[in-house]
Design an enzyme around this catalytic site. Structure first.
Site, mmCIF file in Angstrom:
data_model
loop_
_atom_site.group_PDB
_atom_site.id
_atom_site.type_symbol
_atom_site.label_atom_id
_atom_site.label_comp_id
_atom_site.label_asym_id
_atom_site.label_seq_id
_atom_site.Cartn_x
_atom_site.Cartn_y
_atom_site.Cartn_z
ATOM 1 C CG HIS B 61 -1.992 1.011 1.227
ATOM 2 N ND1 HIS B 61 -3.109 0.910 2.025
ATOM 3 C CD2 HIS B 61 -2.142 2.166 0.534
ATOM 4 C CE1 HIS B 61 -3.904 1.961 1.812
ATOM 5 N NE2 HIS B 61 -3.325 2.739 0.924
ATOM 6 C CG HIS B 63 -1.330 6.667 -1.728
ATOM 7 N ND1 HIS B 63 -2.568 6.508 -2.303
ATOM 8 C CD2 HIS B 63 -1.425 6.136 -0.488
ATOM 9 C CE1 HIS B 63 -3.380 5.914 -1.439
ATOM 10 N NE2 HIS B 63 -2.719 5.678 -0.321
ATOM 11 C CG LEU B 64 4.442 4.736 -5.490
ATOM 12 C CD1 LEU B 64 5.167 3.653 -6.285
ATOM 13 C CD2 LEU B 64 5.289 5.166 -4.298
ATOM 14 C CG ASP B 305 -1.865 4.527 3.839
ATOM 15 O OD1 ASP B 305 -1.817 4.901 2.652
ATOM 16 O OD2 ASP B 305 -2.801 4.805 4.600
ATOM 17 C CG PHE B 323 -6.899 12.538 5.959
ATOM 18 C CD1 PHE B 323 -7.046 12.309 7.309
ATOM 19 C CD2 PHE B 323 -7.946 13.129 5.267
ATOM 20 C CE1 PHE B 323 -8.226 12.658 7.968
ATOM 21 C CE2 PHE B 323 -9.126 13.488 5.908
ATOM 22 C CZ PHE B 323 -9.265 13.252 7.266
ATOM 23 N N GLY B 324 -2.538 11.748 5.712
ATOM 24 C CA GLY B 324 -1.494 10.854 5.250
ATOM 25 C C GLY B 324 -0.102 11.210 5.706
#
Lengths: 314, 433
Positions: B61, B63-64, B305, B323-324
């Site tokens: 998981h 996000h690239l 994540d 978020f993140g």
């Protein structure tokens, strides 16, 4: 004695002794109200910036007068006239104010934690004048001041807060401050407006008004925002008034010498009836006056002032 | 680089424990020889005493950013970051602009990634067209293009659509990656709804927003026989629901983000936007239940994540900031320092959660470190320590709540096929000029 922290972001930062110091200093400041010339020279040359991102008449005016009566240079910076619209970030705005020489930044903002963000960004001292649903420490301090002035003490009193506890920054600061000063806190409101877990903080939770105000020394009525009804947190204003509106008839359930307060601005006839506001048991107007005294005291103490000097200066 | 490398004196994971110090000769993408006292004059030597060789780690998981959000991350920086974080494979989420919802998009990313020095890219393609949650994407096309999973990287609101997706995807033998959150219950929230968030005045996301979505996906998987992978599980109750479902034979796997094992919602007291995560940080008891779930296998894997954000995006009010948190380059040292070195988790359990089980979910073969086996390993030096300094990352992102923390363990590199990346191989190149 002075305050330990650079900023006042939350009432939880103040010890019992520090709260007493603020209230004592405010008492000295309040003497100025009876004078023909309302001016202390103590903050001459200091710059206080009111950084207000939310509309507010009374808190901003209160800070403005407090600063002016202490001889500080007070600048008002409101969102509509600022660079916020141009996409400038809050921390960048704060750094700009610091560069302009702000000694104290008073911030009101819709986001919880906004005062923390500013305090981290600058060396100027920061006073939280309300950040979203988080806290409103100066309001709670002026409420403590008012209660102490009227009742002679805080320790051992029973204070009932009525209304939207869930979204209220005033309620959060009051619960922290009252508990710290030894008062017993009750809250009353519908379950949808009361957060879970308050009991663990020693707060008594009521959903009906009468038992909540029975035996209380102070009733603190919170403003109800109409948008909460739109979000379905209660069915109608009418029903809210029926359950929690403070009327003179209902006040009969309380102690004879009960003190009624409201942080303002009040929806008259909704959470509080007009005649209750004007009742001799109400301190709603004095709260406003006391607000200036408490904010004078805070500006003074946060500028490194000593409470004893202020008394001798008077 | 793909020259011959002799790794000297490393302890190798052997399925149930580490070997004594051995040498590994890496050549042409394979472990050509493994044993004591190896020498090969044509090989470059790496002194690896006190290092560990772990089976290649896989992050399910991340996000690239590419395409569309290159200001946050690109495939070049993201895959390098994964490699420098010790991952030989990383699964990229399809929440790009445009989203990865077509065969050609999958092919393009694979082609791009094949020429980048870093971890190998695996792709979770969108479950619905445009990630809109309205109609199914061409799932068989996406599978044929080589997607390893199907999911929107966002909650699918419509239960009927999720039900059809599970039914349809079951013939493709690909897992449906489901983000377990009921958007209507979590709507507008920025922190866990509980005591900590309340006193900070932060709008709450109730735990029930996750419970209901987890229960829904479990029951739909049970009814359809579909295979669901629950992303970002964050509550103890979810762990319990998954445990029960697994006992009933439901085809479910689950993951937890590593920050949720290390931090709780009390950490939000300073309103540091780097701790604003989705799902939100939960109370400590949830973290403990999640860890228990990892240990007994209910929660199959730990993921990063990895969610890169620009400093400008995170320099905002808590409720406004995105978020993140980024995690690729800090996850392994953080998990090692806080869980393995403290005795809470064994190496065996950590390797299960970071390698063995995620490999199975992503359809990769087992990574064995043995003579003749294809290279798929991570080199880690547990004895080195340092402060987390995101300014030195390969990733473009800097947003980690662990910045400045002192952690033990340093990733030295990965070897996967002919790809050798990471600090120990880079140093070799510098020496070689």
């Amino acid at each position: 004695m002075s305050l330990r922290h650079k900023d006042l972001l939350s009432l939880a930062q103040l010890s019992r002794e520090e709260i007493e110091l603020v209230l004592d200093t405010a008492e000295a400041c309040k003497q100025i109200f009876d004078r023909p010339v309302k001016k202390f020279p103590t903050l001459r040359g200091k710059v206080v910036v009111n950084l207000f991102y939310e509309a507010s008449t009374r808190t901003r005016t209160s800070f403005e007068l407090a600063g002016k009566w202490m001889s500080a240079d007070v600048v008002n910076f409101t969102a509509s006239t600022s660079s916020v619209m141009k996409g400038e970030s809050l921390s960048d705005t704060a750094k700009t104010l610091e560069a302009l020489g702000a000694d104290i930044i008073v911030i009101r903002h819709r986001s919880p934690g906004a005062a923390h963000l500013v305090a981290r960004a600058v060396r100027s001292r920061v006073i939280n004048a309300g950040d979203g649903a988080h806290e409103h420490p100066t309001q709670a301090l002026l409420d403590l001041f008012t209660i102490r002035e009227k009742k002679g003490r805080l320790d051992g009193l029973t204070v009932t807060i009525v209304g939207d506890i869930l979204h209220s920054r005033v309620a959060r600061s009051q619960i922290i401050g009252l508990s710290r000063m030894g008062a017993r806190v009750r809250v009353a409101g519908p379950p949808t407006l009361i957060p879970a877990g308050l009991e663990q903080r020693g707060v008594e939770v009521y959903h009906r008004l009468e038992p909540a105000i029975d035996g209380a020394d102070v009733i603190n009525v919170l403003r109800i925002q109409r948008e909460r009804q739109a979000k379905g947190l209660f069915p109608s204003i009418r029903e809210y008034v029926r359950l929690y509106g403070l009327t003179r008839e209902r006040l009969a359930a309380a102690k004879e010498d009960v003190l009624v307060m409201h942080p303002g601005p009040a929806n008259l006839g909704v959470e509080i009836a007009q005649d209750v506001v004007e009742d001799p048991r109400s301190a709603v107007r004095e709260q406003v006056t006391n607000g200036v005294a408490v904010r004078m005291a805070l500006l003074y103490l946060m500028s490194g002032g000593d409470a004893r000097e202020l008394q001798s200066a008077g | 680089m793909s020259c011959k490398v002799l790794v000297k004196g490393v302890a190798v994971w052997q399925g149930d424990g580490f070997s004594g110090a051995v040498d590994l000769l890496i050549d042409e993408g394979r472990i050509a020889r493994m044993g004591k006292g190896l020498s090969d004059p044509s090989a470059v030597e790496i002194r690896a005493e006190d290092w560990l060789a772990l089976p290649g780690l896989v992050d399910l998981h991340a996000h690239l950013g590419e395409p569309g959000h290159e200001e946050r991350e690109s495939l070049d920086t993201g895959l390098a970051a994964a490699a420098w974080g010790g991952f030989t494979h990383v699964v990229a989420m399809p929440d790009t602009q445009p989203p990865v919802d077509t065969e050609s998009a999958v092919q393009y990313l694979k082609e791009r990634a094949s020429r980048i020095r870093g971890a190998r890219l695996l792709i979770c393609a969108a479950l619905t067209k445009e990630r809109s949650g309205m109609e199914l994407a061409e799932l068989a096309h996406l599978a044929a293009a080589g997607a390893c999973a199907l999911g929107d990287a966002a909650p699918v609101e419509d239960p009927a659509l999720m039900r059809r997706a599970l039914q349809y995807a079951s013939m493709l033998e690909l897992p449906v990656f489901a983000q377990a959150a009921d958007a209507r219950l979590s709507g507008g929230g920025v922190a866990h709804e509980g005591s900590a968030g309340h006193w900070l005045g932060l709008p709450g996301i109730p735990a029930s927003a996750e419970w209901i979505a987890v229960a829904r996906e479990l029951l739909l998987a049970e009814e359809t026989g579909g295979r669901v992978h629950l992303q970002g599980v964050s509550t103890g109750r979810s762990v319990q629901l998954i445990r029960e479902a697994k006992r009933r034979g439901v085809r479910v796997t689950a993951e937890v983000g590593f920050y949720h094992l290390l931090l709780d919602d009390e950490a939000l007291a300073d309103y540091d936007t780097r701790k604003k995560l989705m799902p939100p940080l939960r109370p400590r008891a949830d973290g403990e239940a999640l860890l228990e779930g990892v240990l007994d296998g209910t929660v199959d894997c730990i993921v990063t994540d990895h969610t890169p954000c620009t400093p400008e995006e995170k320099d905002a009010e808590f409720d406004v900031a995105p978020f993140g948190a980024a995690g690729l380059e800090v996850a392994l040292p953080a998990l090692y320092s806080r869980l393995v070195a403290t005795g809470k988790v064994s190496w065996a359990a950590l390797i299960e959660a970071l390698s063995a089980r995620p490999r199975r979910i992503a359809g990769l073969g087992e990574a064995r470190i043995a003579e003749g086996a294809p290279c798929d390993l991570t080199l880690f030096a547990p004895g080195e320590s340092g402060s987390v300094d995101p300014s030195r990352w390969r990733s473009k992102a800097r947003n980690t709540p662990l910045a400045g923390e002192r952690l033990y363990g340093r990733v030295k590199g990965i070897a996967v096929g002919r790809r050798l990346c990471g600090p120990c191989f880079e140093e070799l190149e510098e020496v070689a000029g």
